[in-house]
Write a protein that holds these residues in place. Sequence first.
Motif, PDB file in Angstrom:
ATOM      1  N   ASN A  26       0.819  -1.222   0.000  1.00  0.00           N
ATOM      2  CA  ASN A  26       0.000   0.000   0.000  1.00  0.00           C
ATOM      3  C   ASN A  26       0.857   1.279   0.000  1.00  0.00           C
ATOM      4  OD1 ASN A  26       0.916   0.203   2.600  1.00  0.00           O
ATOM      5  ND2 ASN A  26      -1.043  -0.274   3.564  1.00  0.00           N
ATOM      6  N   ASP A  27       2.154   1.133  -0.338  1.00  0.00           N
ATOM      7  CA  ASP A  27       3.068   2.281  -0.509  1.00  0.00           C
ATOM      8  C   ASP A  27       3.402   3.017   0.775  1.00  0.00           C
ATOM      9  OD1 ASP A  27       3.675   1.999  -3.096  1.00  0.00           O
ATOM     10  OD2 ASP A  27       2.405   3.618  -3.860  1.00  0.00           O
ATOM     11  N   CYS A  28       2.866   2.554   1.910  1.00  0.00           N
ATOM     12  CA  CYS A  28       3.141   3.269   3.158  1.00  0.00           C
ATOM     13  C   CYS A  28       4.621   3.238   3.508  1.00  0.00           C
ATOM     14  CB  CYS A  28       2.354   2.646   4.318  1.00  0.00           C
ATOM     15  SG  CYS A  28       0.652   3.177   4.322  1.00  0.00           S
ATOM     16  N   ILE A  29       5.310   2.231   3.038  1.00  0.00           N
ATOM     17  CA  ILE A  29       6.722   2.082   3.376  1.00  0.00           C
ATOM     18  C   ILE A  29       7.564   3.248   2.857  1.00  0.00           C
ATOM     19  CG2 ILE A  29       7.510   0.776   1.342  1.00  0.00           C
ATOM     20  CD1 ILE A  29       8.851  -1.169   3.383  1.00  0.00           C
ATOM     21  N   PHE A  30       6.980   3.993   1.910  1.00  0.00           N
ATOM     22  CA  PHE A  30       7.705   5.155   1.376  1.00  0.00           C
ATOM     23  C   PHE A  30       7.329   6.460   2.078  1.00  0.00           C
ATOM     24  CE2 PHE A  30       7.449   2.053  -2.109  1.00  0.00           C
ATOM     25  CZ  PHE A  30       8.803   1.810  -2.277  1.00  0.00           C
ATOM     26  N   ASP A  31       6.513   6.367   3.134  1.00  0.00           N
ATOM     27  CA  ASP A  31       6.128   7.586   3.847  1.00  0.00           C
ATOM     28  C   ASP A  31       7.363   8.274   4.433  1.00  0.00           C
ATOM     29  OD1 ASP A  31       3.452   7.490   3.361  1.00  0.00           O
ATOM     30  OD2 ASP A  31       3.013   6.241   5.111  1.00  0.00           O
ATOM     31  N   LYS A  32       7.347   9.613   4.385  1.00  0.00           N
ATOM     32  CA  LYS A  32       8.508  10.352   4.885  1.00  0.00           C
ATOM     33  C   LYS A  32       8.161  11.014   6.230  1.00  0.00           C
ATOM     34  CE  LYS A  32      10.652  11.309   0.441  1.00  0.00           C
ATOM     35  NZ  LYS A  32      11.594  10.202   0.641  1.00  0.00           N
ATOM     36  N   PHE A  33       8.528  10.341   7.284  1.00  0.00           N
ATOM     37  CA  PHE A  33       8.270  10.878   8.623  1.00  0.00           C
ATOM     38  C   PHE A  33       9.359  11.881   8.990  1.00  0.00           C
ATOM     39  CE2 PHE A  33       6.103   6.762   8.733  1.00  0.00           C
ATOM     40  CZ  PHE A  33       4.886   7.121   9.280  1.00  0.00           C
ATOM     41  N   GLU A  34       8.948  12.950   9.642  1.00  0.00           N
ATOM     42  CA  GLU A  34       9.924  13.911  10.128  1.00  0.00           C
ATOM     43  C   GLU A  34      10.165  13.697  11.622  1.00  0.00           C
ATOM     44  OE1 GLU A  34       8.389  17.738   9.075  1.00  0.00           O
ATOM     45  OE2 GLU A  34       8.441  17.277   6.944  1.00  0.00           O
ATOM     46  N   CYS A  35      11.194  14.338  12.147  1.00  0.00           N
ATOM     47  CA  CYS A  35      11.471  14.206  13.569  1.00  0.00           C
ATOM     48  C   CYS A  35      11.897  15.567  14.118  1.00  0.00           C
ATOM     49  CB  CYS A  35      12.562  13.164  13.808  1.00  0.00           C
ATOM     50  SG  CYS A  35      14.035  13.409  12.790  1.00  0.00           S
ATOM     51  N   VAL A  36      11.655  15.814  15.406  1.00  0.00           N
ATOM     52  CA  VAL A  36      12.038  17.104  15.999  1.00  0.00           C
ATOM     53  C   VAL A  36      12.645  16.921  17.387  1.00  0.00           C
ATOM     54  CG1 VAL A  36      10.443  18.626  14.776  1.00  0.00           C
ATOM     55  CG2 VAL A  36       9.650  17.442  16.817  1.00  0.00           C
ATOM     56  N   TRP A  37      13.458  17.903  17.760  1.00  0.00           N
ATOM     57  CA  TRP A  37      14.002  17.978  19.115  1.00  0.00           C
ATOM     58  C   TRP A  37      13.122  18.921  19.926  1.00  0.00           C
ATOM     59  CZ3 TRP A  37      18.706  15.452  20.042  1.00  0.00           C
ATOM     60  CH2 TRP A  37      19.475  15.108  18.927  1.00  0.00           C
ATOM     61  N   ASN A  38      13.121  18.730  21.240  1.00  0.00           N
ATOM     62  CA  ASN A  38      12.505  19.785  22.046  1.00  0.00           C
ATOM     63  C   ASN A  38      13.539  20.880  22.268  1.00  0.00           C
ATOM     64  OD1 ASN A  38      14.191  18.726  23.966  1.00  0.00           O
ATOM     65  ND2 ASN A  38      12.694  18.840  25.629  1.00  0.00           N
ATOM     66  N   GLY A  39      13.126  21.962  22.974  1.00  0.00           N
ATOM     67  CA  GLY A  39      13.995  23.135  23.089  1.00  0.00           C
ATOM     68  C   GLY A  39      15.327  22.842  23.737  1.00  0.00           C
ATOM     69  N   SER A  40      15.368  21.880  24.676  1.00  0.00           N
ATOM     70  CA  SER A  40      16.624  21.624  25.375  1.00  0.00           C
ATOM     71  C   SER A  40      17.319  20.364  24.856  1.00  0.00           C
ATOM     72  CB  SER A  40      16.349  21.490  26.872  1.00  0.00           C
ATOM     73  OG  SER A  40      15.444  20.422  27.072  1.00  0.00           O
ATOM     74  N   ASP A  41      16.883  19.847  23.754  1.00  0.00           N
ATOM     75  CA  ASP A  41      17.462  18.655  23.126  1.00  0.00           C
ATOM     76  C   ASP A  41      17.338  17.399  23.989  1.00  0.00           C
ATOM     77  OD1 ASP A  41      18.239  20.232  20.985  1.00  0.00           O
ATOM     78  OD2 ASP A  41      20.256  20.560  21.777  1.00  0.00           O
ATOM     79  N   SER A  42      16.459  17.416  25.005  1.00  0.00           N
ATOM     80  CA  SER A  42      16.390  16.245  25.887  1.00  0.00           C
ATOM     81  C   SER A  42      15.295  15.278  25.446  1.00  0.00           C
ATOM     82  CB  SER A  42      16.148  16.689  27.330  1.00  0.00           C
ATOM     83  OG  SER A  42      14.937  17.401  27.389  1.00  0.00           O
ATOM     84  N   VAL A  43      14.360  15.740  24.637  1.00  0.00           N
ATOM     85  CA  VAL A  43      13.271  14.872  24.189  1.00  0.00           C
ATOM     86  C   VAL A  43      13.194  14.916  22.664  1.00  0.00           C
ATOM     87  CG1 VAL A  43      10.801  14.356  24.400  1.00  0.00           C
ATOM     88  CG2 VAL A  43      12.003  15.446  26.303  1.00  0.00           C
ATOM     89  N   ILE A  44      12.834  13.779  22.101  1.00  0.00           N
ATOM     90  CA  ILE A  44      12.709  13.662  20.650  1.00  0.00           C
ATOM     91  C   ILE A  44      11.273  13.288  20.340  1.00  0.00           C
ATOM     92  CG2 ILE A  44      13.262  12.079  18.764  1.00  0.00           C
ATOM     93  CD1 ILE A  44      16.047  11.854  20.017  1.00  0.00           C
ATOM     94  N   MET A  45      10.715  13.869  19.290  1.00  0.00           N
ATOM     95  CA  MET A  45       9.351  13.510  18.909  1.00  0.00           C
ATOM     96  C   MET A  45       9.334  13.162  17.431  1.00  0.00           C
ATOM     97  SD  MET A  45       5.841  15.690  19.220  1.00  0.00           S
ATOM     98  CE  MET A  45       6.485  17.168  18.504  1.00  0.00           C
ATOM     99  N   THR A  46       8.523  12.138  17.108  1.00  0.00           N
ATOM    100  CA  THR A  46       8.338  11.798  15.703  1.00  0.00           C
ATOM    101  C   THR A  46       6.988  11.111  15.535  1.00  0.00           C
ATOM    102  OG1 THR A  46       9.387  10.795  13.776  1.00  0.00           O
ATOM    103  CG2 THR A  46       9.459   9.534  15.810  1.00  0.00           C
ATOM    104  N   GLY A  47       6.522  10.998  14.318  1.00  0.00           N
ATOM    105  CA  GLY A  47       5.171  10.496  14.080  1.00  0.00           C
ATOM    106  C   GLY A  47       5.114   9.022  13.736  1.00  0.00           C
ATOM    107  N   SER A  48       3.881   8.524  13.728  1.00  0.00           N
ATOM    108  CA  SER A  48       3.654   7.119  13.389  1.00  0.00           C
ATOM    109  C   SER A  48       2.286   7.019  12.696  1.00  0.00           C
ATOM    110  CB  SER A  48       3.719   6.279  14.659  1.00  0.00           C
ATOM    111  OG  SER A  48       3.410   4.940  14.365  1.00  0.00           O
ATOM    112  N   TYR A  49       1.717   5.839  12.694  1.00  0.00           N
ATOM    113  CA  TYR A  49       0.404   5.656  12.053  1.00  0.00           C
ATOM    114  C   TYR A  49      -0.716   5.718  13.083  1.00  0.00           C
ATOM    115  CZ  TYR A  49       3.019   4.342   7.944  1.00  0.00           C
ATOM    116  OH  TYR A  49       3.856   4.376   6.874  1.00  0.00           O
ATOM    117  N   ASN A  50      -1.941   5.656  12.594  1.00  0.00           N
ATOM    118  CA  ASN A  50      -3.122   5.644  13.449  1.00  0.00           C
ATOM    119  C   ASN A  50      -3.210   6.919  14.292  1.00  0.00           C
ATOM    120  OD1 ASN A  50      -5.413   4.023  14.028  1.00  0.00           O
ATOM    121  ND2 ASN A  50      -4.626   3.758  16.112  1.00  0.00           N
ATOM    122  N   ASN A  51      -2.692   8.031  13.741  1.00  0.00           N
ATOM    123  CA  ASN A  51      -2.649   9.305  14.453  1.00  0.00           C
ATOM    124  C   ASN A  51      -1.841   9.246  15.746  1.00  0.00           C
ATOM    125  OD1 ASN A  51      -3.866  10.839  12.587  1.00  0.00           O
ATOM    126  ND2 ASN A  51      -5.818  11.060  13.648  1.00  0.00           N
TER     127      ASN A  51
END
Lengths: 647, 446
Positions: B338-363
């Motif tokens: 279903n082409d999902c394997i080509f999805d381009k997820f982004e990632c971010v740092w929090n302000g102090s670089d101590s936490v990382i956030m990124t997305g997934s499926y199912n919201n």
Amino acid sequence: MAGADGDDSLYPIAVLIDELRNEDVQLRLNSIKKLSTIALALGVERTRTELLPFLTDTIYDEDEVLLALAEQLGNFTMLVGGPEYVHCLLPPLESLATVEETVVRDKAVESLRKISQEHSPVDLEVHFEPLVKRLASGDWFTSRTSACGLFSVCYPRVSSTVKAEIRQHFRTLCSDDTPMVRRAAASKLGEFAKVLEPEYVKSDIISLFTALASDEQDSVRLLAVEACVSIATLLPQEDLETLVMPTLRQAAEDKSWRVRYMVADKFSELQKAVGSEITKNDLVPAFQNLLKDCEAEVRAAAANKVKEFCENLPEDNREQIIMTHILPCVKELVSDTNQHVKSALASVIMGLSTILGKDNTIEHLLPLFLAQLKDECPEVRLNIISNLDCVNEVIGIRQLSQSLLPAIVELAEDAKWRVRLAIIEYMPLLAGQLGVEFFDEKLNTLCMAWLIDHVYAIREAATCNLMKLVEKFGAEWAQNTIVPKVLGMANDPNYLHRMTTLFCINALSEACGQEITTKQMLPVVLKMSNDQVANVRFNVAKSLQKIGPVLDSNALQTEVKPVLEKLATDSDMDVKYFAQEAISGTFCFHPPSTKSLNFNLLNFLFLFFLCSSGPRITIPNQQLKAEISCKQNYTFTGYLLMFRNNW
Amino acid sequence: MKCFSRYLPYLFRPPSTILSSTCHTEADIISTVEFNSTGELLATGDKGGRVVVFQREQESKSQPHRRGEYNVYSTFQSHEPEFDYLKSLEIEEKINKIKWLPQQNAAYFLLSTNDKTVKLWKISERDKRPEGYNLKDEDGRIRDPSTITSLRVPVLQPMDLMVEATARRIFSNAHTYHINSISVNSDLQTFISTDDLRVNLWNLEITDRSFNIVDIKPANMEELTEVITSAEFHPQQCHTFAYSSSKGSIRLCDMRLAALCDKHCKYFEEPEDPATRSFFSEIISSISDVKFSHNGRYLMTRDYLTVKVWDLQMENKPVETYQVHDYLRGKLCSLYENDCIFDKFECVWNGSDSVIMTGSYNNFFRMFDRNTKRDVTLEASRENSKPRAILKPRKVCVGGKRRKDEISVDSLDFSKKILHTTWHPHENIIAVAATNNLYIFQDKVN
């Protein structure tokens, strides 16, 4: 003030004022450019109390409007009531000095610098200096960058306490958080140093200079190189070694190629600023390194400076330095891997021959010139050819001619038409240096071949080239060598070549003089008036008009006039038009009838842009018919393509 | 994660969207989201080429709890669909990336890009307008020229605040392939735009030329083995930038060394584990996003299943690896179909670089605390979020037995994906784009 003068004089001003806020940018711009007219009509008082406050807040406009405003305000002193009131101009310029657009800010700063001179010393301290301080401590870096350019104009004219404050502000800006401001400060450092008292140059400027030159951002460091030039000129020779040279040496070996590039680019200025002793000991090795730099951009910048650097070396051992230190590096650059480096070198290398003299040139430089003449990159060859005059003075061009010829021929036949165009432009120069015999023997055929090039720009340049050659070699030469060939093309089956004949005649008639024009050229032109292709016929009309002034009145009346009159009754609209143009131009006592002028006006406008010289476009159907009836060997699309080339 | 609880659930949608999330048009799908450097503004771009800018409400005495709420500040059409007649190609208007410029005066500036063209937008306020004409009276009627006996200079009067967006520069015609990222340099003078094969360097004030600094296009396109997927400038060192490739490697380039950065100065790559090698290895190792940490010490990369943190001093392996949704490893086959394997997820740092956030499926979106090594899965949805409630962690069950509150892998909705997220530069406020909805979550005030 106006008012009593009546409405007539007020109305245009009223329109101008209203258009200051018109939705059309062009109208606003127009109004801003006539701001002085508005101010004059309002009088000095209303300008100060009404117009300037309005302008102060009009900073939302387009850049071009703001730019014009910033420029206008620099010349507004008299319109606000003279130097006494010049400070009224500060608020609008202050707000312009904080906009984000660099060109507008720079213009506002320029105007501020201008009007600062019109402030009295008191006003300068009361009004101008506080503005500089406000800008320097502004929240946004746009205002702080603008402040950097204002310190130097107010510093010399204020009291010593204020001077101390200004120095402090400048220091602060040199270590600003944003690189934008540090860059602005670095680029104004030299200028500021010039107005400072010598003791402060040493105590303040040097430390700032050293700090900026070792800034973490290379975009700041490279600007410090520029400041280095002006600081070095301000300091006595004995201080240079300790105060400036460490920084300069460091810059010449900076990790960032952009800083080294800047050093290479400013090398001649640096050389002049530091004097001959330091040049010998320090700059020569530094220059050698730059010529051998690992980055091509740096090598190219340094290569560009080779001639200037050598010229400015101290006379006493100039030759020795060049021969032992510079020339080996230059030799390597001749076979550099990067073509930009080679072509930069090629553009200056010929200049070395005047410095080194005849013997050295023949022994050392000539092999390099010859190698470059055979370079694979056309730009390198072109640069060598374009600078031949320097060598000619020293050793004469004969030494080179054997290699020169193949290089020229190759360029003349290059597949890129811009390369061909470039070499054509050097033809008159080459012809002058190589002499008429060599030219006739080797290059004449090339010049004639360009006349039938398939690119219009080349054909056009070739005609122009012929004219210059005739100017150089004289009418007799023209009559023997080129005129017969040009006239021969009048019978060419290709109408484009036939037209080239006409263009050549246009260009050559004046240089060749009355006799050749009347006896040889005119008959050919007249004969071509019967050409099948309308394009040729109307160009005959244009040519006749062009060569008219060269002909005597007898030929004009008996030969030219009947032909033009015949063309004026041609079946083709454009031929008719240009024939009438020619008649009215040549025989001004025969004005064209208004009717036909109107009739042709539209057509003329159309032609005006499209075909003053190349094939024309008229109504496609007609044209197509003409083409087919002529049985020319090109298709309609081919025709359009040629048209594009002519553009 | 304890600290990160939801205090106020804000749900923003681009204007003109229909409220029901099941009934949205393709053009409303959010394609990028980005806070500015102060966090006062938040911009989203969508597939319809629009940019919506949100502004944070200022604290007011009467409604102290409203502090932090983001309201629409400006909406404008950044890009229009175009057609390249020479190549017979349609150019989508979709906004691929938005980057804010540091504030330089009262106006705000951002760069937005679609596949081919980068634009610099100025967003400015206007609260005064000129009044009083010479040739017209107060009601706008033209006055008889003969009645004009004195000149009037217009006077600026206050008016309702108007926010204008104007395109200040258009950087076009420099990319043959699709632009995947843009990044503003810390020298505030230049930026880079990156497409599949090239990185171009622009001066922010010059639109008619750019310098190509990286070109990985092989002479023969059949030899093409990797493409550039993302690039970013170092936050402090103006000469350093990194770009990631579809082969899972990151190259660090130093612009001081040479004008052309085809040669990298550092190369980060983790050797592949032969044990887990499969048909999909290459696809899932492709890096979809690369981000420098705020302090400039680390690089974070996102590939299909993991987020990795690299120390700039260590090239041979990442210092941290976090599994985002390892439970999908067994489902790669269907994700490929279903082409999902080509999805381009982004990632971010929090302000102090101590936490990382990124997305997934199912919201779902994931957060990883780098200090405590704890991780949490949160869900962005309207159905189960009440105002002022705390966002409940979600769990995906991997084993056979499903506990209460757990969701089985098979019931995940792969059409609801969270690709784009952003974190406030100083505070714990995050913005999460879930197809056409934008969720803004904030941790407890006080």
